[in-house]
Each structure stands twice: as C-alpha cells, then as structure tokens.
Motif scaffolding. Structure first.
Motif, PDB file in Angstrom:
ATOM      1  N   SER A 182      -5.270   2.176  -9.143  1.00 24.89           N
ATOM      2  CA  SER A 182      -6.385   3.118  -9.265  1.00 24.89           C
ATOM      3  C   SER A 182      -5.882   4.548  -9.331  1.00 24.89           C
ATOM      4  O   SER A 182      -4.711   4.833  -9.052  1.00 24.89           O
ATOM      5  N   LYS A 236      -8.397   5.964   6.885  1.00 24.28           N
ATOM      6  CA  LYS A 236      -9.554   5.319   7.498  1.00 24.28           C
ATOM      7  C   LYS A 236     -10.774   6.230   7.559  1.00 24.28           C
ATOM      8  O   LYS A 236     -11.907   5.785   7.398  1.00 24.28           O
ATOM      9  N   ASP A 290       0.791  -1.220   0.000  1.00 26.68           N
ATOM     10  CA  ASP A 290       0.000   0.000   0.000  1.00 26.68           C
ATOM     11  C   ASP A 290       0.826   1.275   0.000  1.00 26.68           C
ATOM     12  O   ASP A 290       0.390   2.288  -0.528  1.00 26.68           O
ATOM     13  N   LYS A 311      -8.944   7.723  -5.598  1.00 20.78           N
ATOM     14  CA  LYS A 311      -9.448   6.444  -5.078  1.00 20.78           C
ATOM     15  C   LYS A 311      -8.459   5.822  -4.093  1.00 20.78           C
ATOM     16  O   LYS A 311      -8.847   5.288  -3.059  1.00 20.78           O
ATOM     17  N   TYR A 362     -19.830   1.309   8.924  1.00 19.04           N
ATOM     18  CA  TYR A 362     -18.377   1.349   9.019  1.00 19.04           C
ATOM     19  C   TYR A 362     -17.971   1.719  10.444  1.00 19.04           C
ATOM     20  O   TYR A 362     -18.767   2.301  11.190  1.00 19.04           O
ATOM     21  N   THR A 381     -12.231   6.456   4.067  1.00 16.76           N
ATOM     22  CA  THR A 381     -12.873   5.179   3.761  1.00 16.76           C
ATOM     23  C   THR A 381     -14.238   5.117   4.424  1.00 16.76           C
ATOM     24  O   THR A 381     -15.241   4.753   3.791  1.00 16.76           O
ATOM     25  N   CYS A 408      -8.869   4.915   0.118  1.00 14.94           N
ATOM     26  CA  CYS A 408      -8.541   3.624   0.727  1.00 14.94           C
ATOM     27  C   CYS A 408      -7.402   3.712   1.738  1.00 14.94           C
ATOM     28  O   CYS A 408      -7.311   2.888   2.634  1.00 14.94           O
ATOM     29  N   ARG A 409      -6.539   4.689   1.616  1.00 17.33           N
ATOM     30  CA  ARG A 409      -5.388   4.804   2.501  1.00 17.33           C
ATOM     31  C   ARG A 409      -5.716   5.523   3.815  1.00 17.33           C
ATOM     32  O   ARG A 409      -4.960   5.452   4.767  1.00 17.33           O
TER      33      ARG A 409
END
Length: 162
Positions: free
Chosen positions: A102, A113, A81, A106, A127, A116, A110-111
C-alpha cells in the motif's frame, strides 16, 4: 512470471499456496525467496533464493532494486511489517517490478496503534483505546500493553492487575 518474496523466513505455507495457485491457473511461476540467512526454512521451497542485506541498512533497497532489474522480477511481495513502510516509500524506484504494498500513508495508519484506532473510529468502528499514562487507565483488567508500533509480539504483555 517471477515473484520475489522478501524476509521469507518460515512462510512455507505462503510459498506452497502460491505454487498451488500457479499450478491450478496454469501459470509458469518462479518463486524467489529472499532472506538474510540461508537457513530460513521457506527458502527450501522456493525455486530460487537470494541472501539480502538487513532491512535496516542503506544497502537493502539498492540491492533489491538491482536484483529485480537484473533478474526481470515481475512482482516483489514483502512478508514482514518492518519491510512495508520502507518498500512503500521506494516502490516507484523499482522500474518494471510491481512492489505489492500500500501507499506510505496507509502503511503508517496500520503500523501505529493510535492512527489505526483513529481511522477505525472515523469510519464508525469500535477500537481499543490507547492510554499512555498508567495512572489514567480505568478500563479494567486484564489489559494488554505493547509499543505503539510494535511487531511480532515484542514487548507485548498481558496485565492482570496493577
């Protein structure tokens, strides 16, 4: 076809899966494993290997670009990552090599929290709620803490009670 896997490390099963798929599909595949050390176990399963500069140096991207160009690499696949955002931000500069990652927006979701969680909530999914102030935490225990952009379980802890 030539595929370069970055930070190949211990991803032996990944390399084996690509080889098996290429055999099954009757594709002539050359797998190139890249890592910072020649002791990375997965390198032993690659057709070719290359030792690269560390990701956090200004030599990393130019090295990969030159290697891909000089060796007619068809695709570059990042495997960790910490590599994703950097390669995503530079993928348009790899010429004929397709960088399989990606777009930066994007990857950023994802990196982080919080990003996300915000994205998951925006599409109606539940979540984990991010809490920055331990004194405001009221969700019960056990709980789980980690950095907002953590990786590899570094600085991640289970908390049973305050």
């Amino acid at each position: 076809m030539k595929i370069l896997f970055t930070s190949v490390g211990r991803r032996v099963e990944l390399i084996q899966a690509f080889k098996k798929a290429a055999d099954k599909l009757n594709i002539d595949l050359t797998i190139i494993g890249a890592d910072i050390s020649n002791s990375a176990p997965a390198l032993m399963f690659c057709d070719k290997t290359v030792i690269v500069p560390r990701i956090n140096t200004d030599k990393y991207i130019p090295f990969l670009q030159e290697y891909c160009r000089d060796n007619a690499v068809d695709a570059l696949v990042p495997t960790i990552d910490t590599d994703l955002l950097l390669l995503s931000q530079n993928k348009e500069y790899f010429g004929k090599t397709k960088v399989v990652v990606s777009d930066p927006d994007k990857v950023a979701i994802c990196r982080d929290k919080r990003l996300t969680g915000g994205f998951l909530g925006s599409v109606g999914l539940k979540y984990p709620i991010a809490i920055d102030d331990i004194l405001k935490y009221d969700q019960g225990f056990p709980a789980f803490i980690k950095p907002k952009d953590g990786s590899s379980s570094i600085d991640a802890y289970k908390v049973d009670i305050l």
